[in-house]
Write an enzyme that holds these catalytic residues in place. Structure first.
Site, PDB file in Angstrom:
ATOM      1  N   ARG A  36       0.915  -1.262  -0.036  1.00 18.75           N
ATOM      2  CA  ARG A  36       0.066  -0.117   0.204  1.00 18.75           C
ATOM      3  C   ARG A  36       1.035   1.272  -0.009  1.00 18.75           C
ATOM      4  NH1 ARG A  36      -3.389  -3.624   0.078  1.00 18.75           N
ATOM      5  NH2 ARG A  36      -2.222  -3.949  -1.731  1.00 18.75           N
TER       6      ARG A  36
ATOM      7  N   SER B 164     -10.572   0.245   2.841  1.00 21.07           N
ATOM      8  CA  SER B 164      -9.960   0.077   4.205  1.00 21.07           C
ATOM      9  C   SER B 164      -9.430   1.142   4.443  1.00 21.07           C
ATOM     10  CB  SER B 164      -8.980  -0.993   3.868  1.00 21.07           C
ATOM     11  OG  SER B 164      -9.452  -2.339   3.592  1.00 21.07           O
TER      12      SER B 164
ATOM     13  N   GLU C 194      -5.156   4.667   5.430  1.00 17.67           N
ATOM     14  CA  GLU C 194      -4.878   4.244   3.829  1.00 17.67           C
ATOM     15  C   GLU C 194      -5.057   5.304   3.084  1.00 17.67           C
ATOM     16  OE1 GLU C 194      -5.734   0.048   2.694  1.00 17.67           O
ATOM     17  OE2 GLU C 194      -6.453   1.019   0.814  1.00 17.67           O
TER      18      GLU C 194
HETATM   19  C1  LIG Z   1     -15.115   0.078  -1.655  1.00 20.58           C
HETATM   20  C2  LIG Z   1     -13.902   0.436  -1.969  1.00 20.58           C
HETATM   21  C3  LIG Z   1     -12.892  -0.669  -1.881  1.00 20.58           C
HETATM   22  C4  LIG Z   1     -11.711  -0.550  -2.074  1.00 20.58           C
HETATM   23  N1  LIG Z   1     -10.772  -1.772  -2.105  1.00 20.58           N
HETATM   24  C5  LIG Z   1      -9.429  -1.690  -2.374  1.00 20.58           C
HETATM   25  C6  LIG Z   1      -8.433  -2.828  -2.388  1.00 20.58           C
HETATM   26  O1  LIG Z   1      -9.224  -4.054  -2.329  1.00 20.58           O
HETATM   27  N2  LIG Z   1      -7.270  -2.543  -2.679  1.00 20.58           N
HETATM   28  C7  LIG Z   1      -6.775  -1.516  -2.742  1.00 20.58           C
HETATM   29  O2  LIG Z   1      -5.399  -1.377  -2.825  1.00 20.58           O
HETATM   30  N3  LIG Z   1      -7.467  -0.233  -2.830  1.00 20.58           N
HETATM   31  C8  LIG Z   1      -8.852  -0.209  -2.796  1.00 20.58           C
HETATM   32  N4  LIG Z   1      -9.548   1.077  -2.320  1.00 20.58           N
HETATM   33  C9  LIG Z   1      -9.050   2.132  -2.591  1.00 20.58           C
HETATM   34  C10 LIG Z   1      -9.107   2.605  -3.822  1.00 20.58           C
HETATM   35  O3  LIG Z   1      -9.888   2.144  -4.810  1.00 20.58           O
HETATM   36  C11 LIG Z   1      -7.684   2.564  -4.647  1.00 20.58           C
HETATM   37  O4  LIG Z   1      -6.600   3.216  -3.654  1.00 20.58           O
HETATM   38  C12 LIG Z   1      -7.685   3.194  -5.996  1.00 20.58           C
HETATM   39  O5  LIG Z   1      -6.466   3.103  -6.556  1.00 20.58           O
HETATM   40  C13 LIG Z   1      -7.855   4.746  -5.777  1.00 20.58           C
HETATM   41  O6  LIG Z   1      -8.229   5.407  -6.993  1.00 20.58           O
HETATM   42  P1  LIG Z   1      -8.753   6.964  -7.499  1.00 20.58           P
HETATM   43  O7  LIG Z   1      -8.700   6.808  -8.769  1.00 20.58           O
HETATM   44  O8  LIG Z   1     -10.128   6.858  -6.623  1.00 20.58           O
HETATM   45  O9  LIG Z   1      -7.804   7.889  -6.798  1.00 20.58           O
HETATM   46  P2  LIG Z   1      -8.213   9.044  -6.015  1.00 20.58           P
HETATM   47  O10 LIG Z   1      -9.051   8.794  -4.589  1.00 20.58           O
HETATM   48  O11 LIG Z   1      -8.992  10.050  -6.842  1.00 20.58           O
HETATM   49  O12 LIG Z   1      -6.986   9.623  -5.565  1.00 20.58           O
HETATM   50  C14 LIG Z   1      -6.009   8.828  -4.412  1.00 20.58           C
HETATM   51  C15 LIG Z   1      -4.682   9.500  -4.607  1.00 20.58           C
HETATM   52  O13 LIG Z   1      -3.917   9.227  -5.930  1.00 20.58           O
HETATM   53  C16 LIG Z   1      -3.907  10.559  -6.598  1.00 20.58           C
HETATM   54  N5  LIG Z   1      -4.082  10.260  -7.899  1.00 20.58           N
HETATM   55  C17 LIG Z   1      -4.971  10.122  -8.512  1.00 20.58           C
HETATM   56  N6  LIG Z   1      -4.911   9.860  -9.750  1.00 20.58           N
HETATM   57  C18 LIG Z   1      -3.541  10.238 -10.053  1.00 20.58           C
HETATM   58  C19 LIG Z   1      -2.833  10.430 -11.376  1.00 20.58           C
HETATM   59  N7  LIG Z   1      -3.126  10.130 -12.598  1.00 20.58           N
HETATM   60  N8  LIG Z   1      -1.486  10.688 -11.058  1.00 20.58           N
HETATM   61  C20 LIG Z   1      -0.961  11.036  -9.890  1.00 20.58           C
HETATM   62  N9  LIG Z   1      -1.779  10.927  -8.692  1.00 20.58           N
HETATM   63  C21 LIG Z   1      -2.890  10.550  -8.833  1.00 20.58           C
HETATM   64  C22 LIG Z   1      -4.403  11.551  -5.853  1.00 20.58           C
HETATM   65  O14 LIG Z   1      -3.896  12.946  -5.997  1.00 20.58           O
HETATM   66  C23 LIG Z   1      -4.546  11.111  -4.367  1.00 20.58           C
HETATM   67  O15 LIG Z   1      -3.602  11.348  -3.784  1.00 20.58           O
HETATM   68  C24 LIG Z   1     -10.919   0.790  -2.205  1.00 20.58           C
HETATM   69  C25 LIG Z   1     -11.868   1.786  -2.270  1.00 20.58           C
HETATM   70  C26 LIG Z   1     -13.216   1.707  -2.125  1.00 20.58           C
HETATM   71  C27 LIG Z   1     -14.234   2.976  -2.049  1.00 20.58           C
END
Ligand SMILES: Cc1cc2nc3c(=O)[nH]c(=O)nc-3n(C[C@H](O)[C@H](O)[C@H](O)COP(=O)(O)OP(=O)(O)OC[C@H]3O[C@@H](n4cnc5c(N)ncnc54)[C@H](O)[C@@H]3O)c2cc1C
Length: 350
Positions: free
Chosen positions: A165, A242, A342
């Site tokens: 992570r 999480s 996280e």
């Molecule tokens: C129901 C649920 C279940 C989940 N299960 C998991 C799981 O099983 N495993 C897991 O690892 N995670 C899980 N997550 C967490 C999440 O889905 C991941 O971390 C995912 O990769 C976040 O993507 P996002 O586009 O929504 O990022 P955002 O929430 O939009 O951004 C997260 C971070 O990434 C940065 N960011 C976003 N896009 C970019 C880019 N293109 N370049 C640089 N930085 C960027 C943002 O600035 C921020 O700091 C879960 C979340 C939810 C809501």
């Protein structure tokens, strides 16, 4: 073309909390994304990239700076040889669409990462992982717009220092991921199943390979049973996944914990290895059960999983942070362990 808006970030995050940004830019493709980002950097104001908003806790006051939404979409096969395929995925592509594409095209290596919300571009940020697979196993490189140099560079996965992570991006290397190159195996069968619960759901031993689609549907089923797939009909999925990572402690310290505390020895060959603990178990044993809420708060622990904090409707970012602080303190008092959040926090701290 880059659209501008003042939409509150609560509409763009899965926790449904967060005020507006001073400026919200929505470039529609990679060229516009690069241009909008360089322009933002030239103004030297605070900024962050926004994907699916599924790993963010944004303050109720919003963000006094520019938010750049990443919406560029596309999946291309850029190389294939010797049974291996390289997929190039644009950063705004929803991660689960990438997995669905891979399964449909008989490409093995990410099937256990089915159902993780958010964008492909954010996936390296915390090296997404689930059910025995991690992005690090298939990531070749990223196309990266680097804030320090202002240059667009190809970073090999090794430069991202991907760990449990975490990555160099999460630890402070600032920039925008524009695309990912993933290295997948051409096969109808999954990578060997590496997670007990998934193996049990598939009714096979750990290490077995099974059809890709079977893994995808088993993972989606397991995730749904824990509120871990976004589902408008499931209030437990109004979360950031999480909320705490599983703590990693020294083996010596782990010995002081109750014998039934779940633990995974990270390097079984080392005389004293680090040990990963279950944050969910620590939370439950600190007296916090599923569905727990502080009096009068609209934030609650998921009714399906103690690791997810949820917005039961009308919660503020502060409600979520208060609940997180309470859990943090309970676990600290009971076990002397500081849980690490996280999600990324914007405008507030734990
Ligand atoms: C129901 C649920 C279940 C989940 N299960 C998991 C799981 O099983 N495993 C897991 O690892 N995670 C899980 N997550 C967490 C999440 O889905 C991941 O971390 C995912 O990769 C976040 O993507 P996002 O586009 O929504 O990022 P955002 O929430 O939009 O951004 C997260 C971070 O990434 C940065 N960011 C976003 N896009 C970019 C880019 N293109 N370049 C640089 N930085 C960027 C943002 O600035 C921020 O700091 C879960 C979340 C939810 C809501």
């Amino acid at each position: 073309m880059t659209e501008k808006s003042s939409q509150p970030l609560s509409e763009l995050t899965t926790l449904h909390v967060g005020g507006a940004a001073r400026e919200l830019l929505s470039p529609g493709n990679t060229v516009d994304l690069v241009e909008a980002t360089l322009d933002t950097w030239s103004r030297r104001e605070p900024w962050f990239a926004l994907g699916g908003g599924s790993n963010l806790l944004v303050a109720d006051e919003g963000f006094d700076g520019t938010v750049i939404r990443v919406l560029s979409r596309g999946i291309d096969q850029v190389d294939a040889a010797g049974g291996q395929t390289i997929l190039r995925v644009l950063a705004g592509e929803p991660w689960d669409a990438v997995v669905a594409h891979a399964v449909e095209h008989r490409l093995s290596g990410i099937e256990a990462l089915s159902g993780i919300p958010g964008s492909a571009g954010a996936a390296p940020m915390q090296n997404i992982g689930a059910y025995g697979q991690e992005l690090s196993e298939v990531l070749v490189s990223v196309d990266f717009l680097d804030e320090a140099s202002g240059e667009r560079v190809t970073l090999p996965a090794s430069a991202l220092e991907l760990g449990y992570r975490t990555s160099s991006l999460k630890r402070g290397r600032r920039g925008v991921v524009l695309s990912l190159d993933l290295h997948l195996s051409e096969s109808e069968l999954s990578a060997p199943i590496a997670y007990d619960q998934l193996a049990a759901a598939l009714d096979v031993p750990v290490g077995e390979r099974v059809p890709l689609a079977d893994v995808r549907s088993a993972v989606l089923g397991l995730r749904a049973s824990k509120g871990m797939v976004l589902d408008p009909d499931d209030p437990d999925s109004v979360s950031a996944g999480s909320f705490f990572t599983n703590p990693i402690v020294a083996e010596n310290f782990a010995r002081s914990l109750p014998r039934d505390a779940p633990r995974w020895i990270l390097d079984p060959d080392a005389p004293e290895s680090d040990v990963k603990l279950s944050a969910a178990w620590l939370i439950e044993r600190s007296g916090i059960s599923r569905g727990f809420a502080l009096p009068g708060s609209r934030a609650a622990v998921s009714s399906k999983h103690t690791l997810a904090l949820t917005n039961r409707g009308g919660a503020t970012a502060n409600d979520i942070a208060e609940l997180a602080r309470y859990i943090h303190l309970q676990v600290m008092n009971r076990f002397g362990i500081l849980l690490q959040p996280e999600p990324q926090f914007v405008g507030l701290t734990l």
